[in-house]
Design an enzyme around this catalytic site. Structure first.
Site, short mmCIF file in Angstrom:
data_model
loop_
_atom_site.label_atom_id
_atom_site.label_comp_id
_atom_site.label_asym_id
_atom_site.label_seq_id
_atom_site.Cartn_x
_atom_site.Cartn_y
_atom_site.Cartn_z
N GLU A 35 24.92 66.71 74.57
CA GLU A 35 23.93 65.66 74.34
C GLU A 35 23.79 65.34 72.85
O GLU A 35 23.68 64.19 72.47
CB GLU A 35 22.57 66.07 74.91
CG GLU A 35 22.49 66.01 76.43
CD GLU A 35 22.79 64.63 76.97
OE1 GLU A 35 22.45 63.64 76.30
OE2 GLU A 35 23.37 64.54 78.07
N CYS A 190 27.99 48.43 83.52
CA CYS A 190 27.06 47.53 82.82
C CYS A 190 27.28 47.66 81.32
O CYS A 190 26.40 48.06 80.57
CB CYS A 190 25.62 47.86 83.21
SG CYS A 190 24.42 46.58 82.77
N CYS A 197 29.76 42.59 86.71
CA CYS A 197 28.65 42.24 87.62
C CYS A 197 29.12 42.05 89.06
O CYS A 197 28.36 42.32 89.99
CB CYS A 197 27.95 40.98 87.11
SG CYS A 197 27.17 41.21 85.50
N CYS A 200 28.76 45.18 90.85
CA CYS A 200 27.51 45.88 90.63
C CYS A 200 26.70 46.04 91.93
O CYS A 200 26.48 45.06 92.66
CB CYS A 200 26.67 45.14 89.60
SG CYS A 200 25.14 46.01 89.21
N CYS A 206 18.85 42.27 89.74
CA CYS A 206 19.07 42.08 88.31
C CYS A 206 18.56 40.71 87.84
O CYS A 206 19.13 39.68 88.18
CB CYS A 206 20.55 42.23 87.98
SG CYS A 206 20.90 42.08 86.21
#
Length: 346
Positions: A35, A190, A197, A200, A206
């Site tokens: 991370e 994305c 898209c 998606c 959206c």
DNA sequence: AAGACGGGGAA
DNA sequence: TTCCCAGTCTT
């Protein structure tokens, strides 16, 4: 569970990344390290650094016991070196206060240097499956598009709204997968430019897609002209072809790393040269200039090279000024453009 | 609230 | 070139 989380998890099962090195095994230490490395750095870049780092320093205690120069060497080339310094300091705190392990507690995690709200949430969710939200660049982009939120996500007001949404649509289970799913979704589908898209699973909800504003969201950062800085880099070689390196100040760019002696102009450079070096300043050979772009300014460096020089009588190499053989370069934390110069890469 | 902090990938 | 990314810390 929110519809968003359901669809995202289904997408993740079929299309997510399940073979990243920090997922096997998914220990708190490895999640933490990944991370921190992934703050402002892309997965592809991080992977080899991560592998090398955990192979050398496999747990919190090993990290805490390592000298900071070894940590910097393992970090060299990743940038944002405060991350490495904080990682090291946090490991020491974990040994002192938390039994040599990362605490399983949000407030204790956020109290560690280098761990903010998002990273603490990511660690708790991924390592322990606890119900905490994250808000990184990917999540911000997805949420801005999904909810049609305007304004640069770096502004406090927008960020506050995004945290609220992220918290609200958290699922009740599979938090580790959900966290990874958001990252994978933002990184692979994305995306910033040319999101897929048509593939998606969230087209229906959206707002940006419905209003044909996918290309405009999230609102980009207001532009500003970057200031420019110049410096001379003194590349000094002795008769054995070793290079003189100097440890940089503890504050500012490349804090605490090893680099070439640096001066703002020739007068300053000549003055430093004449107090430290036995040789002829005007014998300098100019090498190809280096232009390094930072987030906040542009840095133009002009390397000057001397061969077969020595330190002046009375000037010794010391903790902050050392002759370094080529073979030793790999063991030091050196800024990427300086390393390129010294290792003769292009 | 704004600025500092690295490097590289992508277009 | 320009943007910006699996952010956090300092002032």
């Amino acid at each position: 569970m929110s519809d968003f989380a359901n669809r995202l998890l289904a997408w993740f099962d079929a299309n997510g990344r399940h073979d990243l090195p920090w997922q096997h095994p998914r220990t708190p230490y490895r999640v933490w390290l990944s991370e921190v490395m992934l703050q402002q750095t892309q997965v592809r870049v991080v992977i080899p650094y991560f592998e090398r780092f955990v192979a050398t320093l496999p747990d919190v205690r090993a990290l805490a016991n390592a000298p900071i120069d070894e940590v910097f060497a393992l970090w060299s080339g990743l940038g944002y070196y405060a991350r490495a310094r904080n990682l090291h300091a946090a490991a020491k705190i974990c040994v002192e206060r938390h039994g040599g392990e990362l605490p399983r507690d949000f407030d204790a995690l956020v109290a560690l240097p280098g761990i903010g709200r998002s990273t603490a949430g990511a660690i708790l969710a991924q390592a322990w499956g606890e119900r905490f939200a994250i808000l990184d660049g990917n999540v911000k982009r997805v949420l801005c598009r999904m909810h049609g939120i305007e304004g640069w996500p770096g502004t406090p007001a927008v960020e506050k709204r995004l945290w609220e949404i992220a918290q609200t649509q958290l699922p009740d289970a599979r938090l580790a997968d959900y966290t990874q799913a958001q990252m994978d979704f933002g990184a692979t589908l994305c995306t910033r430019a040319e999101p897929a898209c048509v593939l998606c699973p969230l087209q229906r909800e959206c707002v940006a897609l419905r209003q044909d504003r996918v290309r405009e969201l999230p609102t980009s950062k207001p532009g500003k002209p970057l200031p420019e800085r110049h410096a001379l880099l003194l590349l000094l070689r002795d008769a054995e072809d070793r290079v003189l390196l100097q440890r940089r100040a503890q504050a500012g760019v490349w804090a605490g790393l090893w680099s070439l002696p640096e001066a703002e102009d020739h007068a300053t450079a000549r003055n430093w040269f004449e107090t430290h070096i036995a040789g002829d300043y005007d014998a300098a050979q100019a090498l190809a200039a280096i232009d390094h772009g930072f987030t906040h300014y542009r840095f133009a460096m002009q390397p000057l090279e001397w061969r077969e020089v020595a330190l002046r009588e009375g000037v010794r190499d010391n903790a902050d000024l050392r002759w370094i053989a080529r073979a030793e370069l790999a063991s030091l934390g050196i800024p990427a453009p300086v390393r390129k110069l010294l290792e003769g890469r292009t």
